[in-house]
Design an enzyme around this catalytic site. Sequence first.
Site, PDB file in Angstrom:
ATOM      1  N   HIS A  71       0.831  -1.209   0.000  1.00 27.42           N
ATOM      2  CA  HIS A  71       0.000   0.000   0.000  1.00 27.42           C
ATOM      3  C   HIS A  71       0.865   1.257   0.000  1.00 27.42           C
ATOM      4  O   HIS A  71       0.422   2.303  -0.449  1.00 27.42           O
ATOM      5  CB  HIS A  71      -0.959  -0.008   1.194  1.00 27.42           C
ATOM      6  CG  HIS A  71      -0.274  -0.230   2.499  1.00 27.42           C
ATOM      7  ND1 HIS A  71       0.024  -1.492   2.961  1.00 27.42           N
ATOM      8  CD2 HIS A  71       0.183   0.631   3.441  1.00 27.42           C
ATOM      9  CE1 HIS A  71       0.641  -1.385   4.138  1.00 27.42           C
ATOM     10  NE2 HIS A  71       0.754  -0.121   4.448  1.00 27.42           N
ATOM     11  N   HIS A 120      -2.101   6.362   8.331  1.00 26.01           N
ATOM     12  CA  HIS A 120      -1.901   5.198   7.453  1.00 26.01           C
ATOM     13  C   HIS A 120      -2.478   5.462   6.064  1.00 26.01           C
ATOM     14  O   HIS A 120      -1.940   4.992   5.063  1.00 26.01           O
ATOM     15  CB  HIS A 120      -2.583   3.968   8.070  1.00 26.01           C
ATOM     16  CG  HIS A 120      -2.668   2.795   7.157  1.00 26.01           C
ATOM     17  ND1 HIS A 120      -1.693   1.826   7.071  1.00 26.01           N
ATOM     18  CD2 HIS A 120      -3.630   2.420   6.264  1.00 26.01           C
ATOM     19  CE1 HIS A 120      -2.040   0.920   6.174  1.00 26.01           C
ATOM     20  NE2 HIS A 120      -3.206   1.249   5.669  1.00 26.01           N
ATOM     21  N   GLU A 133       1.968 -24.684   2.732  1.00 24.19           N
ATOM     22  CA  GLU A 133       1.460 -24.579   1.364  1.00 24.19           C
ATOM     23  C   GLU A 133       1.478 -23.132   0.887  1.00 24.19           C
ATOM     24  O   GLU A 133       1.827 -22.843  -0.262  1.00 24.19           O
ATOM     25  CB  GLU A 133       0.023 -25.118   1.285  1.00 24.19           C
ATOM     26  CG  GLU A 133      -0.139 -26.567   1.711  1.00 24.19           C
ATOM     27  CD  GLU A 133      -0.211 -26.754   3.215  1.00 24.19           C
ATOM     28  OE1 GLU A 133      -0.283 -25.737   3.945  1.00 24.19           O
ATOM     29  OE2 GLU A 133      -0.179 -27.912   3.671  1.00 24.19           O
ATOM     30  N   HIS A 160     -10.138 -33.673   3.327  1.00 15.46           N
ATOM     31  CA  HIS A 160      -9.049 -33.861   2.369  1.00 15.46           C
ATOM     32  C   HIS A 160      -9.559 -34.131   0.955  1.00 15.46           C
ATOM     33  O   HIS A 160      -8.765 -34.394   0.065  1.00 15.46           O
ATOM     34  CB  HIS A 160      -8.166 -35.035   2.807  1.00 15.46           C
ATOM     35  CG  HIS A 160      -7.310 -34.749   4.004  1.00 15.46           C
ATOM     36  ND1 HIS A 160      -7.816 -34.251   5.179  1.00 15.46           N
ATOM     37  CD2 HIS A 160      -5.971 -34.879   4.205  1.00 15.46           C
ATOM     38  CE1 HIS A 160      -6.825 -34.095   6.057  1.00 15.46           C
ATOM     39  NE2 HIS A 160      -5.708 -34.468   5.491  1.00 15.46           N
TER      40      HIS A 160
END
Lengths: 673, 673
Positions: A75, A265, A414, A476
């Site tokens: 950002h 911000h 992952e 799964h």
Amino acid sequence: MDIAKLREAHPDHWMRAAAIRTLTLDAVAAANSGHSGMPMGMADVATVLFSKHLKFDAAAPTWPDRDRFILSAGHGSMLIYSLLYLTGHKEMPISQIKNFRQMGAKTAGHPENFLLDGVETTTGPLGQGIANAVGFAMAEEALRARFGSKLQDHYTWCFAGDGCLMEGVSHEAIALAGRQKLGKLVVFWDNNNITIDGEVTISDRTDQVQRFKAAGWHVQSVDGHDPEEIDAAIAAAKKSQKPSMIACKTHIALGHAAQDTSKGHGALTNADQLVAAKKNYGVDWGPFEVAADVKSWWEEVGSHGRKSRVEWEARLEEQSDRRRTEFTRVFAGEAPKKLAATIKALKRQISETKPKVATRAASQTVLEVINPVMPETFGGSADLTGSNNTLTADLGVFDEKNRKGRYVYYGIREHGMAAAMNGLSLHGGLRPYGGTFFCFTDYARPAMRLSALMKTPVTYVMTHDSIGLGEDGPTHQPVEHLAICRATPNTLTIRPCDTVETAEAWELALTSQSTPTVLVLTRQGLPTLRTEHKNNNLVSKGAYVLAEAEGKREAIIIATGSEVHLAMQARETLQSAGIGTRVVSMPSMELFAEQDDAYRRKVLPAGPVRVGVEAGVRAAGWDRWLLGERGREAKQAFVGMTDFGASAPAEELFEKYGITADNIVAQVKGLIG
Amino acid sequence: MDIAKLREAHPDHWMRAAAIRTLTLDAVAAANSGHSGMPMGMADVATVLFSKHLKFDAAAPTWPDRDRFILSAGHGSMLIYSLLYLTGHKEMPISQIKNFRQMGAKTAGHPENFLLDGVETTTGPLGQGIANAVGFAMAEEALRARFGSKLQDHYTWCFAGDGCLMEGVSHEAIALAGRQKLGKLVVFWDNNNITIDGEVTISDRTDQVQRFKAAGWHVQSVDGHDPEEIDAAIAAAKKSQKPSMIACKTHIALGHAAQDTSKGHGALTNADQLVAAKKNYGVDWGPFEVAADVKSWWEEVGSHGRKSRVEWEARLEEQSDRRRTEFTRVFAGEAPKKLAATIKALKRQISETKPKVATRAASQTVLEVINPVMPETFGGSADLTGSNNTLTADLGVFDEKNRKGRYVYYGIREHGMAAAMNGLSLHGGLRPYGGTFFCFTDYARPAMRLSALMKTPVTYVMTHDSIGLGEDGPTHQPVEHLAICRATPNTLTIRPCDTVETAEAWELALTSQSTPTVLVLTRQGLPTLRTEHKNNNLVSKGAYVLAEAEGKREAIIIATGSEVHLAMQARETLQSAGIGTRVVSMPSMELFAEQDDAYRRKVLPAGPVRVGVEAGVRAAGWDRWLLGERGREAKQAFVGMTDFGASAPAEELFEKYGITADNIVAQVKGLIG
């Protein structure tokens, strides 16, 4: 914060950093949106890094041995844009800064790698940049080991905010980097104690220094507005054999009325406050202006690396033709010439030997022949190596003792794996692939979306692709994941039905230049269906006639992956009953959709009834092919899943959910009536 | 590992723990699949915890004040099943153990909360359990504050493995728990140094003790096979005001030939090795048997908590009628009677005042009236409170100083938030909702899938739902996320078009008993379209006629959310041109699909041309409604996205991608020809 004191302490530095701050304020005010605070807070660190340490040449932003700079806190994009403008990047005239966040500008709200050289990776979704940076740093180590430090020897620098460090993916990235001892990776933590909701402490009290140490990092803490402290810390970080984190105590929106607040911000657009901030900085330049001496100092910084770059080019020239050509080839992402012949030879062999194997095992068979002829492949798995069949004999394991290894034990990460693969791919010189269970694309999803958006040709090896997984049960067993991959733009999803289609799928994945590929592979064994060798890559058409109807064509069965052999069985029964049945194998809906109308109509002519078969939900794109693209073509039915699966042996599950040859036959007969 | 020494040191304890180990070995061998090593490694810790500390009554597994036990390492499901069998859980006869992982058994491959009381949460996808546990522990604190410690005063215990601790979500969970000072949460780390790919050190060298300390936890390390050390550590953990982590050094597959190896993680089925292991343990009982004295000791353990439970029931009886009824109501997940009237009153008011607001602001308007009448709502946001509009005036912030607060600053932790909300919901007594940008459902996706699978009626408040987000650009602009939510079974996706539909959507979300709801809300302002008050909840039908065609019905425009007002504008133009046009608002495809054929045909009759409009991809379920459910109903077109968006002001983006009233008009006219 006593701004005057900062100014006095380092007057030259102050004005150079102020240029970043004022350009940021001006651009955000003009756009009436954006994030002012982060570039204003980190301007001092950036000024020291860019002027004293970063190896770059503004005139050659894609030079392969440049240092990589990654703004994980995306950002704060005006930080990059300001730096590119100031240092004289050719694609960043002041008009781009003035056009911040507007239609067609390269200065997008968040930095987009595909819009602008000099942006190494698209950031914005928090935590991605730091995880990409781990991939960049691994790539540098691997390529230095392969091509020598004359051709590859650079640092990877990353700015990360509290948001990046709260995201889970940062944990995966940090732990992986620590384990891999990536000594040339340096992360700067913008420690400003502010998030959108307020002070960081309302949601987090993590001791980041202790946390990074626990992950095996070299850690320092500095005043992020003191250029000397910053410089010394960077010098120390470069010497460390571990990855380095420099905690930079900063003030968000430094010198503005919104300093140290969550308001700081976001977009600081108040005109009076803007004027007051500039006065505070002691600058007298107008909107989008910078004093000439400051600008020329920055342009000089932009050319610091020119000598290094020219010397590097000379070193590249000195290499043997073979080595130089190979270096250039892998950085261009071009597959080796041998690949096509290798795939063809394998296909021919398979169509003769007709193995009955799972497509995950088929994938390993393909990798066993590809990896030796394609030294840029860089494999791995999220702790499912034996299940994903991703490791081949010749790769070797990549770690601190063996940088020539081409296989990464990513651990149970992952998301970190996928994000690291994006970094590996973006760095250039490597073609990463990585495996997990298809269901756990869920964990990797934010990074997989970025592969598609950033156009990184990463290969996801996703095994155990349906209820065929069996006893592990519904947590799964993917049912909606084909829908997810197919709905995502610029994502090539391929679900091959046998070893030949798997080989063709890998060929497409490894020759892709700008599209990630998801290979969707079974746990369970499947017969070889492509028993007649064809030189052409049939998967590249997306769908094709695998078996033609005999007699009058009354039915078309369309199936993918592990359900194609059920379609073939059903066809046999139907033909015996005198019902002419075509079987269409459809490994990739995306590729079929790209074919011309004539081809699509040839494969799926109007008239015959249609039955689609896939052990997933119909919502995964099936309506288009079953209802007919023009919506008036055929009676139709779908054989697949409507709910999550269950825990039981795979064959029983296929029975339970009616994904059987018998049910396909019944559906066809029902439609014919 | 000297098993004999362990046996001798604590002979009684040893045999009790051995029962877990042998049942696990027998069940996995019979199923020929599963995970033996984890239950064998953690049997000692489980035996001490269940017999000396866990407050539970096997005869009343859903008693609201029981301690919660969560097996984050869900693959070790036989640990839970063994314990439930041994302690005499009525749904766990030995036949269930014998039927492990078979069709229809409650003993699924991974523990499924919806199959079996006593399984608090579905685990298996790693890291979810520990993140759920944080939600359970927050729920206990919140309910203790509301109802007093006479009704709520229990611990939350969690077993986590290396896989859980490598997953990023564990970082989010641990940091949140540390910040929230959840003193009644205790996590046991199964520190066995083994993952599927080999020793943990091949992929991770994190100092977990230091890591948890950095997150503000109380940390101890014990020998995970020494019952006295374990007992003492649990006692100390209970006293700590911080969340506690007990690092348990264990041996995976203890006493088996595969001990301390990655092989030991999976299914140990070799018959000789099984016999050898049992001999090693010193047990002489047969398959699926346990010595009578051991079984009766465990059954006694199963009744330890009976007295507490009966006393608790008496305390509940002693409460005022009002308090008892309220406690019972919230634990049953029933909405208060006032809810329906509150929603109706708001709808009536809105249809008169006709505000033009973003649906995210509409959502806040709804929450402002709901939260006061529904004290079980428990809100939060992943650091986007002001953007998600999730905080209302009366909630108060939940933290260690104010356990009566009903709003959580989750930090930049979408995944941790979603997983915590699952825990909050599963605990009972609260109805959690939480917000982030719709695009960042990607980060929360693994936990959102589990909401659907576990049937937790969590509400996801997903704002900034399209290119209407504007300048932040494609990383923040969802295009495929409606497809993802709609393709996921048991997930109610609602994209309301104005404040009235938003109120109806919230009513459905808050009365849902077993389905999570995703509210898909805009950043940008929208006009009120439902200007005629109806008592009925029209969103509950999924789709309905918002504006009927005048004259001959030639076209139907189907739209959702922010595109419905474009459809209404287009209708006006078309009607002026004499083209009778119906507008169908379709806030929820799932609910529309559930209506009967007659209703669906009434809303979408065959004949008129159809144009679908949604600022997302067509793959999000549109083919069914446009091509026609029977595939022969209408000429059709879709106005939406085919690629990722871009960074520019929102209105310009809608122009760029042709999502405009003008283009809808053009499409209709083109189809009519």
